[in-house]
Motif scaffolding. Structure first.
Motif, PDB file in Angstrom:
ATOM      1  N   GLY A  19     -30.097  12.950  10.812  1.00  0.00           N
ATOM      2  CA  GLY A  19     -30.388  11.600  10.325  1.00  0.00           C
ATOM      3  C   GLY A  19     -31.836  11.420   9.944  1.00  0.00           C
ATOM      4  N   PRO A  20     -32.215  10.151   9.685  1.00  0.00           N
ATOM      5  CA  PRO A  20     -33.579   9.878   9.246  1.00  0.00           C
ATOM      6  C   PRO A  20     -34.586  10.044  10.371  1.00  0.00           C
ATOM      7  CG  PRO A  20     -32.301   7.841   9.358  1.00  0.00           C
ATOM      8  CD  PRO A  20     -31.367   8.951   9.733  1.00  0.00           C
TER       9      PRO A  20
ATOM     10  N   ALA B 186     -37.679   9.003  12.764  1.00  0.00           N
ATOM     11  CA  ALA B 186     -38.026   7.724  13.399  1.00  0.00           C
ATOM     12  C   ALA B 186     -39.485   7.367  13.126  1.00  0.00           C
ATOM     13  CB  ALA B 186     -37.773   7.811  14.901  1.00  0.00           C
ATOM     14  N   THR B 187     -40.226   8.269  12.480  1.00  0.00           N
ATOM     15  CA  THR B 187     -41.650   7.978  12.252  1.00  0.00           C
ATOM     16  C   THR B 187     -42.011   7.843  10.775  1.00  0.00           C
ATOM     17  OG1 THR B 187     -42.220  10.336  12.093  1.00  0.00           O
ATOM     18  CG2 THR B 187     -42.372   9.322  14.294  1.00  0.00           C
ATOM     19  N   THR B 188     -41.232   8.483   9.889  1.00  0.00           N
ATOM     20  CA  THR B 188     -41.718   8.656   8.523  1.00  0.00           C
ATOM     21  C   THR B 188     -40.614   8.344   7.506  1.00  0.00           C
ATOM     22  OG1 THR B 188     -43.000  10.487   9.424  1.00  0.00           O
ATOM     23  CG2 THR B 188     -42.953  10.286   7.021  1.00  0.00           C
ATOM     24  N   PRO B 189     -40.789   7.304   6.690  1.00  0.00           N
ATOM     25  CA  PRO B 189     -39.756   7.001   5.700  1.00  0.00           C
ATOM     26  C   PRO B 189     -39.612   8.131   4.682  1.00  0.00           C
ATOM     27  CG  PRO B 189     -41.715   5.601   5.404  1.00  0.00           C
ATOM     28  CD  PRO B 189     -41.942   6.389   6.658  1.00  0.00           C
ATOM     29  N   GLY B 190     -38.366   8.449   4.338  1.00  0.00           N
ATOM     30  CA  GLY B 190     -38.133   9.512   3.344  1.00  0.00           C
ATOM     31  C   GLY B 190     -37.950  10.889   3.958  1.00  0.00           C
ATOM     32  N   LEU B 191     -38.157  10.976   5.287  1.00  0.00           N
ATOM     33  CA  LEU B 191     -37.985  12.261   5.986  1.00  0.00           C
ATOM     34  C   LEU B 191     -36.642  12.246   6.734  1.00  0.00           C
ATOM     35  CD1 LEU B 191     -39.081  14.982   7.185  1.00  0.00           C
ATOM     36  CD2 LEU B 191     -40.177  13.600   8.970  1.00  0.00           C
ATOM     37  N   PHE B 192     -35.939  13.384   6.678  1.00  0.00           N
ATOM     38  CA  PHE B 192     -34.634  13.513   7.352  1.00  0.00           C
ATOM     39  C   PHE B 192     -34.620  14.824   8.127  1.00  0.00           C
ATOM     40  CE2 PHE B 192     -34.267  11.008   3.582  1.00  0.00           C
ATOM     41  CZ  PHE B 192     -33.481   9.929   3.963  1.00  0.00           C
ATOM     42  N   HIS B 193     -33.876  14.820   9.236  1.00  0.00           N
ATOM     43  CA  HIS B 193     -33.747  16.038  10.052  1.00  0.00           C
ATOM     44  C   HIS B 193     -32.269  16.382  10.231  1.00  0.00           C
ATOM     45  CE1 HIS B 193     -37.954  15.601  11.258  1.00  0.00           C
ATOM     46  NE2 HIS B 193     -37.690  14.364  11.686  1.00  0.00           N
ATOM     47  N   MET B 194     -32.006  17.698  10.338  1.00  0.00           N
ATOM     48  CA  MET B 194     -30.635  18.135  10.653  1.00  0.00           C
ATOM     49  C   MET B 194     -30.762  19.503  11.331  1.00  0.00           C
ATOM     50  SD  MET B 194     -27.299  17.799   8.341  1.00  0.00           S
ATOM     51  CE  MET B 194     -27.604  18.822   6.905  1.00  0.00           C
ATOM     52  N   PHE B 195     -30.733  19.509  12.658  1.00  0.00           N
ATOM     53  CA  PHE B 195     -30.925  20.768  13.393  1.00  0.00           C
ATOM     54  C   PHE B 195     -30.410  20.617  14.833  1.00  0.00           C
ATOM     55  CE2 PHE B 195     -34.469  19.459  16.101  1.00  0.00           C
ATOM     56  CZ  PHE B 195     -35.101  18.468  15.373  1.00  0.00           C
ATOM     57  N   GLY B 196     -30.463  21.737  15.573  1.00  0.00           N
ATOM     58  CA  GLY B 196     -30.084  21.706  16.991  1.00  0.00           C
ATOM     59  C   GLY B 196     -28.578  21.727  17.150  1.00  0.00           C
ATOM     60  N   PHE B 197     -27.931  22.722  16.572  1.00  0.00           N
ATOM     61  CA  PHE B 197     -26.462  22.711  16.550  1.00  0.00           C
ATOM     62  C   PHE B 197     -25.806  23.444  17.715  1.00  0.00           C
ATOM     63  CE2 PHE B 197     -27.460  20.953  12.512  1.00  0.00           C
ATOM     64  CZ  PHE B 197     -26.560  19.902  12.476  1.00  0.00           C
ATOM     65  N   ASN B 198     -26.583  23.950  18.636  1.00  0.00           N
ATOM     66  CA  ASN B 198     -26.037  24.402  19.930  1.00  0.00           C
ATOM     67  C   ASN B 198     -24.863  25.376  19.790  1.00  0.00           C
ATOM     68  OD1 ASN B 198     -27.625  22.471  21.727  1.00  0.00           O
ATOM     69  ND2 ASN B 198     -26.691  21.065  20.278  1.00  0.00           N
ATOM     70  N   GLY B 199     -24.954  26.262  18.796  1.00  0.00           N
ATOM     71  CA  GLY B 199     -23.927  27.306  18.664  1.00  0.00           C
ATOM     72  C   GLY B 199     -22.678  26.880  17.914  1.00  0.00           C
ATOM     73  N   SER B 200     -22.698  25.708  17.278  1.00  0.00           N
ATOM     74  CA  SER B 200     -21.478  25.234  16.603  1.00  0.00           C
ATOM     75  C   SER B 200     -21.733  24.682  15.207  1.00  0.00           C
ATOM     76  CB  SER B 200     -20.821  24.126  17.436  1.00  0.00           C
ATOM     77  OG  SER B 200     -20.515  24.591  18.710  1.00  0.00           O
TER      78      SER B 200
ATOM     79  N   LEU C 159     -24.119   8.121  12.291  1.00  0.00           N
ATOM     80  CA  LEU C 159     -25.030   9.165  12.779  1.00  0.00           C
ATOM     81  C   LEU C 159     -25.862   8.661  13.959  1.00  0.00           C
ATOM     82  CD1 LEU C 159     -26.196  10.549   9.286  1.00  0.00           C
ATOM     83  CD2 LEU C 159     -24.402  11.455  10.796  1.00  0.00           C
ATOM     84  N   GLU C 160     -25.498   7.504  14.490  1.00  0.00           N
ATOM     85  CA  GLU C 160     -26.276   6.856  15.546  1.00  0.00           C
ATOM     86  C   GLU C 160     -26.492   7.782  16.753  1.00  0.00           C
ATOM     87  OE1 GLU C 160     -27.757   4.060  15.111  1.00  0.00           O
ATOM     88  OE2 GLU C 160     -28.493   3.884  17.194  1.00  0.00           O
ATOM     89  N   ALA C 161     -25.435   8.507  17.144  1.00  0.00           N
ATOM     90  CA  ALA C 161     -25.519   9.354  18.351  1.00  0.00           C
ATOM     91  C   ALA C 161     -26.484  10.514  18.176  1.00  0.00           C
ATOM     92  CB  ALA C 161     -24.129   9.899  18.678  1.00  0.00           C
ATOM     93  N   PHE C 162     -26.864  10.803  16.915  1.00  0.00           N
ATOM     94  CA  PHE C 162     -27.656  12.007  16.637  1.00  0.00           C
ATOM     95  C   PHE C 162     -29.116  11.686  16.317  1.00  0.00           C
ATOM     96  CE2 PHE C 162     -23.262  12.480  14.878  1.00  0.00           C
ATOM     97  CZ  PHE C 162     -22.753  13.201  15.947  1.00  0.00           C
ATOM     98  N   ARG C 163     -29.520  10.430  16.556  1.00  0.00           N
ATOM     99  CA  ARG C 163     -30.905  10.023  16.257  1.00  0.00           C
ATOM    100  C   ARG C 163     -31.900  10.928  16.958  1.00  0.00           C
ATOM    101  NH1 ARG C 163     -31.675   4.310  15.083  1.00  0.00           N
ATOM    102  NH2 ARG C 163     -33.759   4.639  15.907  1.00  0.00           N
ATOM    103  N   ILE C 164     -32.996  11.221  16.306  1.00  0.00           N
ATOM    104  CA  ILE C 164     -34.005  12.091  16.918  1.00  0.00           C
ATOM    105  C   ILE C 164     -34.722  11.378  18.065  1.00  0.00           C
ATOM    106  CG2 ILE C 164     -35.883  11.516  15.267  1.00  0.00           C
ATOM    107  CD1 ILE C 164     -36.576  14.614  15.475  1.00  0.00           C
ATOM    108  N   ASP C 165     -34.754  10.052  18.031  1.00  0.00           N
ATOM    109  CA  ASP C 165     -35.479   9.321  19.078  1.00  0.00           C
ATOM    110  C   ASP C 165     -34.548   8.802  20.175  1.00  0.00           C
ATOM    111  OD1 ASP C 165     -34.192   7.464  17.504  1.00  0.00           O
ATOM    112  OD2 ASP C 165     -35.875   6.051  17.429  1.00  0.00           O
TER     113      ASP C 165
END
Ligand SMILES: Cc1cc2nc3c(=O)[nH]c(=O)nc-3n(C[C@H](O)[C@H](O)[C@H](O)COP(=O)(O)OP(=O)(O)OC[C@H]3O[C@@H](n4cnc5c(N)ncnc54)[C@H](O)[C@@H]3O)c2cc1C
Length: 395
Positions: free
Chosen positions: A316-317, A319-333, A358-364
C-alpha cells in the motif's frame, strides 16, 4: 536524468507484474530499476506452490484475484509458465492434525474450494504409495507453476508492453522533493518520476528506510532440493504436517523442501543450504514414500526472502511520503500472490484506489517488537541474525 511517470525499484514478480499492468492499462511511462537482472532472486528460486488452503481472511481475496490472473497467463504472457491446477494434499500423521484440518474446513466453508477430508484407509486407496498417514485433506483447486519460466516471461512481457528496464542498476539513494522522486543508482545514473514503487523484496526496508519508515525484516531462505526423475506417481502437490513438502514435475523429478529456514544475506545476496536440514527433508521423503528409497538428490538451493515481525506483508501507500508505495515482506508466500498484486498495485498507482482492501497491510500498523522465531523452524539453523531497523542498503 532519465524521467518517467512511475519508477519501480526491484524486478521480482511484484515489480514486474505491477510495471506490466500499468504499461498495459495506461499511458504512464514506467521505469523498472533492478539491482542485478529481473527475476534473479526469490521470484525465480521458489518452490512454485499456488494454494487456496490456509490464507488469513485479509489475504484470501488477494489469493482469489491472483488465481484469475494465473488462469489467464497464456493471454497475458504468451506462456502458461507450467501453471497446472493439480490439486494439493495436506498429509497428517496424528489424529489431532486431522482434527485441526476438520476445524479449518469449517472456517473455510463459505468458499467454494472443494476441500475434502479422507481418513487413513480412503487416503491409502487414493495414494497407495503414502505411508504412515492418519488421513489427508484434498484441496483440488490448488496448483503449481515453474517460477523460472514465469519470472522470465514477466520480464519479456513488461519490456514488450513498453516498460523501460534498467538492469545491473542498484538504487543507492532515493529522495522526494517538490512533488517528484529522484533516484540514484550505484553508477551515478539518476532517474526522476512523480510516483515510486518499492518492490525490492528482502532489501525493501533499505528503500523504505530512506523515507523514514523502516520495517525490520528477517531474511531467510526456505530449503529446496530436486531429485533425479522417477516414473510419475503423483500429480498433486504434497504438503505434510511438520513443514515438509514435495511435488513431481512432468519430467518425473521430485522437488522437495521444508523443515527449517536458513539465514540469507542481503549484503551478498547469498543463501545457503543447511546439510543436516536437507538430509532431514530427504529422510522425510523416504518415510512418507518408502518406495523411493535410494533416489538420488541432484541439486539443492535456497533463496533470499523477507519475513515481517507479524508475518503480514506490507502492501500500500507510504505513511510518510505522497506518491510512494510499498509491496514487500511476503513471508515465503509471495510468488502465488504476485500476478494478482501486480493488478492491485497498478490500480492503486493509476487511480489512487484499489478494489481490494489493503488496510491490514499498512506499513504503519502496530506490530510486535520481536519476531516469532518459530518461522526459522529448525534446530540446526545458525544464530538469530536480523537486518537492523534503519539499515539502508545491502552493500
Ligand atoms: C526458496 C524459496 C521458496 C519459496 N516458495 C514459495 C512458494 O512455493 N510459493 C510462494 O507463493 N512463494 C514462495 N516463496 C516466496 C516468494 O518467492 C516471494 O515471496 C516472492 O518471489 C517475492 O517477490 P518480490 O518481487 O517481492 O521479491 P524478489 O523476487 O526477491 O525481487 C526483489 C528484487 O529487488 C531487487 N532489488 C533489491 N534491492 C534493490 C535496489 N536497491 N535497487 C534495485 N533493485 C533492488 C532484487 O535484486 C530483486 O530482484 C519462496 C521463496 C523462497 C526464497
Amino acid at each position: 536524468m532519465e524521467t518517467a511517470d512511475v519508477i519501480v525499484i526491484g524486478g521480482g514478480i511484484m515489480g514486474m507484474s505491477t510495471a506490466l499492468d500499468i504499461a498495459q492499462r495506461s499511458k504512464l511511462k514506467v521505469m523498472l530499476i533492478e539491482k542485478t537482472v529481473c527475476g534473479s532472486q526469490a521470484s525465480a528460486a521458489n518452490f512454485g506452490n499456488i494454494r487456496f488452503y490456509d490464507w488469513s481472511s485479509d489475504l484470501m481475496p488477494i489469493a482469489i484475484r491472483a488465481r484469475r490472473v494465473w488462469e489467464a497467463l497464456p493471454a497475458l504472457l504468451g506462456t502458461d509458465g507450467e501453471f497446472r491446477q493439480t490439486g494439493s494434499v495436506r498429509v497428517t500423521f496424528q489424529q489431532s492434525q486431522l482434527d485441526e484440518l476438520a476445524t479449518y474446513m469449517d472456517t473455510a466453508r463459505g468458499y467454494d474450494f472443494g476441500f475434502r477430508l479422507l481418513h487413513a484407509n480412503e487416503a491409502k486407496a487414493h495414494f497407495p504409495w503414502l505411508h504412515g498417514s492418519t488421513g489427508i485433506m484434498l484441496s483440488p483447486r490448488d496448483g503449481t507453476a515453474n517460477p523460472r519460466l514465469v519470472s522470465a516471461a514477466f520480464r519479456v512481457a513488461a519490456a514488450r508492453a513498453g516498460v523501460t528496464i534498467a538492469e545491473n542498476a542498484e538504487v543507492r539513494e532515493a529522495a522526494h522533493a517538490n512533488g517528484r522522486f529522484v533516484v540514484e543508482t550505484h553508477d551515478g545514473r539518476r532517474f526522476a518520476a512523480e510516483q515510486l514503487l518499492n518492490t525490492a523484496g528482502a532489501w525493501a526496508n533499505g528503500i523504505s528506510g530512506m523515507f523514514g519508515e523502516s520495517m525490520e525484516l528477517m531474511v531467510l531462505g526456505p530449503q529446496l532440493g530436486v531429485t533425479e526423475p522417477v516414473r510419475g506417481f503423483v500429480k498433486s502437490m504434497i504438503s505434510c504436517f511438520g513443514n515438509f513438502y514435495f511435488r513431481q514435475t512432468e519430467r518425473g523429478n521430485l522437488v522437495i523442501g521444508g523443515l527449517g529456514r536458513n539465514y540469507s544475506d542481503t549484503g551478498t545476496s547469498k543463501h545457503s543450504i543447511m546439510p543436516g536440514n536437507m538430509v532431514g527433508i530427504y529422510e522425510r521423503l523416504i518415510e512418507v514414500v518408502p518406495s523411493l528409497r535410494g533416489i538420488r538428490l541432484i541439486r539443492t538451493w535456497s533463496g533470499v526472502e523477507g519475513y515481517t515481525p507479524d508475518t503480514i506483508p506490507v502492501i500500500g501507500p507510504s505513511a510518510t511520503t505522497p506518491g510512494l508505495f510499498h509491496m514487500f515482506g511476503f513471508n515465503g508466500s509471495g510468488f502465488q500472490l504476485g500476478p494478482g498484486l501486480g493488478e492491485i498495485m497498478s490500480e492503486l498507482i493509476r487511480t489512487g484506489a484499489s478494489g481490494n482492501s489493503l488496510e491490514a497491510f499498512r506499513i504503519d500498523r502496530p506490530r510486535p517488537s520481536e519476531f516469532d522465531l518459530a518461522i526459522v523452524g529448525s534446530p540446526v539453523a545458525p544464530r538469530h541474525r536480523r537486518v537492523p531497523e534503519g539499515s539502508r542498503l545491502s552493500a
